[in-house]
Design a protein around this motif. Structure first.
Motif, PDB file in Angstrom:
ATOM      1  N   GLY A  14      27.657 -14.387  44.057  1.00 42.51           N
ATOM      2  CA  GLY A  14      26.652 -13.418  43.634  1.00 42.51           C
ATOM      3  C   GLY A  14      27.180 -12.558  42.506  1.00 42.51           C
ATOM      4  O   GLY A  14      28.376 -12.580  42.209  1.00 42.51           O
ATOM      5  N   ALA A  15      26.309 -11.789  41.891  1.00 43.60           N
ATOM      6  CA  ALA A  15      26.705 -10.914  40.793  1.00 43.60           C
ATOM      7  C   ALA A  15      27.763  -9.907  41.232  1.00 43.60           C
ATOM      8  O   ALA A  15      28.657  -9.557  40.468  1.00 43.60           O
ATOM      9  N   GLY A  16      27.685  -9.453  42.491  1.00 39.05           N
ATOM     10  CA  GLY A  16      28.641  -8.474  43.002  1.00 39.05           C
ATOM     11  C   GLY A  16      29.759  -9.080  43.827  1.00 39.05           C
ATOM     12  O   GLY A  16      30.496  -8.362  44.497  1.00 39.05           O
ATOM     13  N   GLY A  17      29.885 -10.385  43.827  1.00 37.36           N
ATOM     14  CA  GLY A  17      30.904 -11.046  44.629  1.00 37.36           C
ATOM     15  C   GLY A  17      30.280 -12.098  45.527  1.00 37.36           C
ATOM     16  O   GLY A  17      29.087 -12.380  45.444  1.00 37.36           O
ATOM     17  N   PRO A  18      31.087 -12.698  46.419  1.00 32.23           N
ATOM     18  CA  PRO A  18      30.577 -13.763  47.266  1.00 32.23           C
ATOM     19  C   PRO A  18      29.573 -13.248  48.290  1.00 32.23           C
ATOM     20  O   PRO A  18      29.672 -12.111  48.752  1.00 32.23           O
ATOM     21  N   VAL A  19      28.596 -14.106  48.618  1.00 33.71           N
ATOM     22  CA  VAL A  19      27.621 -13.806  49.662  1.00 33.71           C
ATOM     23  C   VAL A  19      27.559 -14.996  50.601  1.00 33.71           C
ATOM     24  O   VAL A  19      27.957 -16.109  50.249  1.00 33.71           O
ATOM     25  N   GLY A  20      27.052 -14.751  51.800  1.00 43.93           N
ATOM     26  CA  GLY A  20      26.900 -15.844  52.743  1.00 43.93           C
ATOM     27  C   GLY A  20      26.123 -15.402  53.963  1.00 43.93           C
ATOM     28  O   GLY A  20      25.995 -14.212  54.232  1.00 43.93           O
TER      29      GLY A  20
ATOM     30  N   ARG B  84      38.375 -19.448  49.921  1.00 44.60           N
ATOM     31  CA  ARG B  84      38.904 -19.603  48.567  1.00 44.60           C
ATOM     32  C   ARG B  84      37.742 -19.922  47.645  1.00 44.60           C
ATOM     33  O   ARG B  84      36.680 -20.350  48.089  1.00 44.60           O
ATOM     34  N   GLU B  85      37.961 -19.725  46.358  1.00 45.35           N
ATOM     35  CA  GLU B  85      36.936 -20.106  45.394  1.00 45.35           C
ATOM     36  C   GLU B  85      37.031 -21.609  45.171  1.00 45.35           C
ATOM     37  O   GLU B  85      38.089 -22.152  44.888  1.00 45.35           O
ATOM     38  N   GLY B  86      35.897 -22.288  45.306  1.00 45.56           N
ATOM     39  CA  GLY B  86      35.852 -23.731  45.140  1.00 45.56           C
ATOM     40  C   GLY B  86      35.168 -24.127  43.846  1.00 45.56           C
ATOM     41  O   GLY B  86      34.938 -23.288  42.963  1.00 45.56           O
ATOM     42  N   PRO B  87      34.833 -25.398  43.733  1.00 47.25           N
ATOM     43  CA  PRO B  87      34.136 -25.888  42.549  1.00 47.25           C
ATOM     44  C   PRO B  87      32.851 -25.099  42.281  1.00 47.25           C
ATOM     45  O   PRO B  87      32.192 -24.640  43.220  1.00 47.25           O
ATOM     46  N   GLU B  88      32.539 -24.945  41.008  1.00 50.16           N
ATOM     47  CA  GLU B  88      31.352 -24.195  40.571  1.00 50.16           C
ATOM     48  C   GLU B  88      31.402 -22.734  41.005  1.00 50.16           C
ATOM     49  O   GLU B  88      30.386 -22.060  41.042  1.00 50.16           O
ATOM     50  N   GLY B  89      32.582 -22.239  41.374  1.00 49.36           N
ATOM     51  CA  GLY B  89      32.738 -20.851  41.790  1.00 49.36           C
ATOM     52  C   GLY B  89      32.217 -20.560  43.183  1.00 49.36           C
ATOM     53  O   GLY B  89      32.146 -19.401  43.600  1.00 49.36           O
ATOM     54  N   VAL B  90      31.867 -21.597  43.938  1.00 52.51           N
ATOM     55  CA  VAL B  90      31.304 -21.422  45.279  1.00 52.51           C
ATOM     56  C   VAL B  90      32.402 -21.000  46.252  1.00 52.51           C
ATOM     57  O   VAL B  90      33.468 -21.626  46.293  1.00 52.51           O
TER      58      VAL B  90
END
Length: 169
Positions: A36-42, A109-115
């Motif tokens: 997300g714009a502010g960091g990871p979401v889930g 961890r950050e994966g492919p495509e920043g996911v």
């Protein structure tokens, strides 16, 4: 014509009827993540479905009032994580409103495509979003599988009767 057992008293359609019915339906537990714009979401999802093998497509539902929706609405890619029975606490964290989902207790961890990719899951996929279909107060997200790893070990986490549980032998 054969006699049928008493089916009880039918109830008119309502959100409570739907929730009560689906509490009786055991479902696998997944966590969907995105950058997300502010960091990871889930968020925790029990609506994950395999849609097509060719091309490989999955779908999941997300409430438009949820904190992850703005990021999912804009994301190009998502992570799909199948949780193991040892991850009930992780599932609860990602299901809880206001929780620090990517805090120190969550290994990722950050994966492919920043996911964002969660560690120690039974399987994970990185998928490209190909559609968002309005469905009441939710959206059904269609996503094409780009890559993944199905080699985690253990048994799946289930959601049944309003709680996280495991398979019985």
């Amino acid at each position: 014509m054969t006699a049928t057992p008493d089916l009880g008293t039918p109830r008119l359609a309502s959100p409570d009827l739907l929730r009560s019915t689906f509490r009786r339906h055991a479902a696998g537990v997944a966590v969907i993540t995105a950058r997300g714009a502010g960091g990871p979401v889930g968020f925790t999802a029990t609506s994950l479905t395999s849609v097509s093998a060719e091309p490989p497509l999955v779908s999941f539902g997300i409430g438009t009032g949820g904190s992850s929706w703005p990021a999912i609405a804009e994301a190009d890619h998502v992570g799909v994580h199948i949780l193991g029975e040892h991850q009930g606490e992780l599932a609860a964290t990602f299901a809880r409103s206001g929780a620090d989902r990517f805090g120190a207790r969550t290994a990722w961890r950050e994966g492919p495509e920043g996911v964002p990719l969660l560690d120690d899951v039974l399987a994970w996929l990185v998928c490209r979003i190909v559609g968002r279909v309005p469905a009441g107060d939710h959206r059904i997200v269609l996503a094409e599988v780009a890559l993944g790893d199905p080699t985690g070990t253990g048994r799946p986490l289930l959601y049944h009767q309003g709680r996280f549980t495991a398979l019985r032998d």
